[in-house]
Design a protein around this motif. Structure first.
Motif, PDB file in Angstrom:
ATOM      1  N   ASN A 202     -30.741 -28.439 -46.996  1.00 32.11           N
ATOM      2  CA  ASN A 202     -29.536 -28.690 -46.204  1.00 32.11           C
ATOM      3  C   ASN A 202     -28.357 -28.101 -46.973  1.00 32.11           C
ATOM      4  N   HIS A 203     -27.598 -27.223 -46.316  1.00 28.65           N
ATOM      5  CA  HIS A 203     -26.465 -26.586 -46.986  1.00 28.65           C
ATOM      6  C   HIS A 203     -25.348 -26.380 -45.972  1.00 28.65           C
ATOM      7  N   GLU A 204     -24.110 -26.337 -46.471  1.00 29.02           N
ATOM      8  CA  GLU A 204     -22.975 -26.156 -45.563  1.00 29.02           C
ATOM      9  C   GLU A 204     -23.033 -24.828 -44.818  1.00 29.02           C
ATOM     10  N   ARG A 205     -23.758 -23.836 -45.363  1.00 28.95           N
ATOM     11  CA  ARG A 205     -23.903 -22.554 -44.674  1.00 28.95           C
ATOM     12  C   ARG A 205     -25.034 -22.574 -43.651  1.00 28.95           C
ATOM     13  N   GLY A 206     -25.858 -23.637 -43.690  1.00 27.87           N
ATOM     14  CA  GLY A 206     -26.984 -23.743 -42.773  1.00 27.87           C
ATOM     15  C   GLY A 206     -28.279 -24.041 -43.507  1.00 27.87           C
ATOM     16  N   PHE A 207     -29.294 -24.320 -42.728  1.00 29.23           N
ATOM     17  CA  PHE A 207     -30.609 -24.682 -43.250  1.00 29.23           C
ATOM     18  C   PHE A 207     -31.297 -23.485 -43.909  1.00 29.23           C
ATOM     19  N   LEU A 349     -31.327 -31.629 -41.261  1.00 29.38           N
ATOM     20  CA  LEU A 349     -31.231 -30.506 -42.199  1.00 29.38           C
ATOM     21  C   LEU A 349     -30.409 -29.320 -41.700  1.00 29.38           C
ATOM     22  N   HIS A 350     -30.099 -29.247 -40.416  1.00 31.54           N
ATOM     23  CA  HIS A 350     -29.399 -28.087 -39.867  1.00 31.54           C
ATOM     24  C   HIS A 350     -27.915 -28.370 -39.639  1.00 31.54           C
ATOM     25  N   ARG A 351     -27.146 -27.294 -39.596  1.00 33.54           N
ATOM     26  CA  ARG A 351     -25.755 -27.348 -39.180  1.00 33.54           C
ATOM     27  C   ARG A 351     -25.688 -26.992 -37.694  1.00 33.54           C
ATOM     28  N   PHE A 352     -25.143 -27.911 -36.884  1.00 36.44           N
ATOM     29  CA  PHE A 352     -24.962 -27.668 -35.460  1.00 36.44           C
ATOM     30  C   PHE A 352     -23.534 -27.172 -35.213  1.00 36.44           C
ATOM     31  N   PRO A 353     -23.348 -26.297 -34.231  1.00 41.74           N
ATOM     32  CA  PRO A 353     -22.004 -25.751 -33.990  1.00 41.74           C
ATOM     33  C   PRO A 353     -20.944 -26.819 -33.735  1.00 41.74           C
ATOM     34  N   ASP A 354     -21.361 -27.939 -33.130  1.00 45.29           N
ATOM     35  CA  ASP A 354     -20.384 -28.980 -32.805  1.00 45.29           C
ATOM     36  C   ASP A 354     -20.360 -30.105 -33.836  1.00 45.29           C
ATOM     37  N   ASN A 355     -20.998 -29.899 -34.990  1.00 45.66           N
ATOM     38  CA  ASN A 355     -20.958 -30.924 -36.043  1.00 45.66           C
ATOM     39  C   ASN A 355     -19.521 -31.216 -36.450  1.00 45.66           C
ATOM     40  N   THR A 356     -19.200 -32.485 -36.548  1.00 46.85           N
ATOM     41  CA  THR A 356     -17.899 -32.911 -37.058  1.00 46.85           C
ATOM     42  C   THR A 356     -18.052 -33.320 -38.519  1.00 46.85           C
ATOM     43  N   ARG A 361     -21.181 -36.109 -42.891  1.00 47.16           N
ATOM     44  CA  ARG A 361     -21.282 -37.258 -43.793  1.00 47.16           C
ATOM     45  C   ARG A 361     -22.538 -38.077 -43.479  1.00 47.16           C
ATOM     46  N   MET A 362     -22.926 -38.159 -42.228  1.00 39.71           N
ATOM     47  CA  MET A 362     -24.141 -38.895 -41.867  1.00 39.71           C
ATOM     48  C   MET A 362     -25.383 -38.203 -42.439  1.00 39.71           C
ATOM     49  N   GLN A 363     -25.403 -36.866 -42.393  1.00 36.12           N
ATOM     50  CA  GLN A 363     -26.512 -36.153 -43.019  1.00 36.12           C
ATOM     51  C   GLN A 363     -26.573 -36.446 -44.512  1.00 36.12           C
ATOM     52  N   GLU A 364     -25.418 -36.387 -45.157  1.00 35.91           N
ATOM     53  CA  GLU A 364     -25.374 -36.649 -46.592  1.00 35.91           C
ATOM     54  C   GLU A 364     -25.826 -38.070 -46.906  1.00 35.91           C
ATOM     55  N   ALA A 365     -25.399 -39.023 -46.076  1.00 35.49           N
ATOM     56  CA  ALA A 365     -25.768 -40.417 -46.317  1.00 35.49           C
ATOM     57  C   ALA A 365     -27.273 -40.621 -46.127  1.00 35.49           C
ATOM     58  N   GLU A 366     -27.860 -39.969 -45.131  1.00 36.00           N
ATOM     59  CA  GLU A 366     -29.295 -40.127 -44.900  1.00 36.00           C
ATOM     60  C   GLU A 366     -30.103 -39.500 -46.036  1.00 36.00           C
TER      61      GLU A 366
END
Length: 389
Positions: A202-207, A349-356, A361-366
């Motif tokens: 999981n990365h800010e640039r994408g999976f 694990l993925h970045r979605f276009p509409d991710n807020t 933060r929910m991904q990081e918490a999980e």
């Protein structure tokens, strides 16, 4: 022509089903629209659940898998610079085997052809008839001639675009779908894998995913937009992007080289219910598609084949129709569990276009919860290695 079971589709699901039936003394004919070489050229997943490996052994095609396949007792999830190991064996007592789908298919072809199985390639215009009656048949063109194959039952193992699912009346079919707004750009390279177990990043640039086929054949993926074109991705660009999405220590250890295959695959979740109608039974991609994040595609197909072969063997051996009647319900119970796990892994694990910012933060918490919780890691291990049949 006549057979007991007409198998539509000569990929791993169709070949395995025909193999199990023939070993039980049941006649089967396989119809495949592609050539043998074309079927074997498909590059697909290579992570086999423990149940899949056991089924291949039961079919008498596990010798090379056991000799050349790599047993993996864990995998990694990464977030930033942290690597979270999921130790399968310690947590649930099961492992997976890394062995390419192409090799599984080749083993099945070799075994079936050695035993004189009827596998017709380059078959065209396949149509299924009278499936709700007592005398179903399949019509098709082969080598310039029109043919009719009478049978007792039809097994639709012909993938998402095949005719089998469409033969179930539209008013009976219910289809459930989630199309994801990204794809996976994957390359195959003759380089040593960066680690001996898979890394899901999981990365800010994408999976990103680091996978492998053998000690000198690696498979890597990065998440890309659906508008990306393969010709815009040079090998150097791919390697740079992969490095950017991995923990620094992993990126530094990455051995690069020219790609020998490169492709972009869209991701979707899809299930069609029911998986049977009349004398027709669906297996594998004909009934369901999962994103590859959970390594479930081939494994789900093998699960379907397990249930259907048992049901057909019970009918021909004992005239017991109970398992045939319950096939769809039994298979779908397992399918939906795998669909849920694949969806969960994809969402995590993925970045979605509409991710807020909240979503991230929910991904990081999980991921943090998985790192801290043995119970959480055990659930991942149980799902990844596969539910028992």
């Amino acid at each position: 022509m006549r057979t007991q079971v007409a198998v539509i589709g000569g990929g791993p699901a169709g070949l395995l089903l025909s193999r199990l039936l023939m070993r039980a003394g049941i006649d089967a004919v396989v119809l495949e629209r592609r050539s043998r070489d074309r079927v074997l050229s498909r590059i697909r997943a290579g992570v086999l659940e423990s149940g899949t490996a056991d089924t291949l052994r039961r079919a008498g095609v596990g010798e090379r898998m056991d000799r050349e396949g790599q047993v993996h007792s864990g995998c990694y999830l990464s977030a930033g610079e942290s690597l979270i190991r999921i130790p399968f064996g310690d947590l649930c007592g099961r492992n997976v085997t890394v062995y390419g789908q192409t090799e599984v298919t080749r083993d099945l072809y070799d075994a079936q052809e050695a035993d004189g199985a009827v596998i017709l390639h380059d078959v065209e215009d396949v149509a299924l008839h009278d499936l709700d009656g007592d005398a179903p048949f399949v019509s098709f063109r082969h080598e310039g001639g029109e043919h009719r194959l009478a049978c007792d039952y039809v097994a639709g193992c012909d993938g998402f675009h095949g005719p089998s699912r469409q033969a179930i009346p539209a008013e009976i079919r219910r289809e459930f779908e989630r199309v994801y707004p990204f794809g996976w750009l994957g390359i195959l390279s003759e380089t040593p894998p960066v680690t001996d177990e898979l890394i899901y990043a999981n990365h800010e640039r994408g999976f990103a995913l680091c996978s492998l086929r053998n000690p000198m054949l690696s498979r890597y993926y990065v998440q890309v937009g659906l508008d990306e074109k393969i010709e815009d991705w040079s090998d150097d660009r791919f390697w740079d992007e992969l490095r950017a999405r991995l923990p620094q220590g992993t990126a530094d250890a990455l051995v690069t080289g020219p790609s020998i295959e490169k492709s972009i695959a869209p991701l979707r979740s899809f299930v069609s219910e029911p998986m049977s109608w009349g004398r027709l039974f669906l297996c594998g991609d004909a009934a369901h598609i999962v994103p590859p994040t959970g390594a479930k595609g081939l494994n789900l197909a093998v699960g379907d084949v397990h249930y259907l072969s048992e049901a057909l063997i019970a009918f021909y051996r004992d005239r017991d129709r109970g398992k045939l009647a319950g096939y769809s319900e039994t298979a779908l119970a397992r399918v939906w569990k795998a669909v849920r796990f694949s969806w969960q892994m994809t969402t995590l694990l993925h970045r979605f276009p509409d991710n807020t910012g909240f979503d991230r933060r929910m991904q990081e918490a999980e991921l943090g919860q998985l790192e801290a919780s043995e119970t959480g890691r055990r659930l991942v291990a149980e799902n990844y290695t596969g539910a028992p049949y």
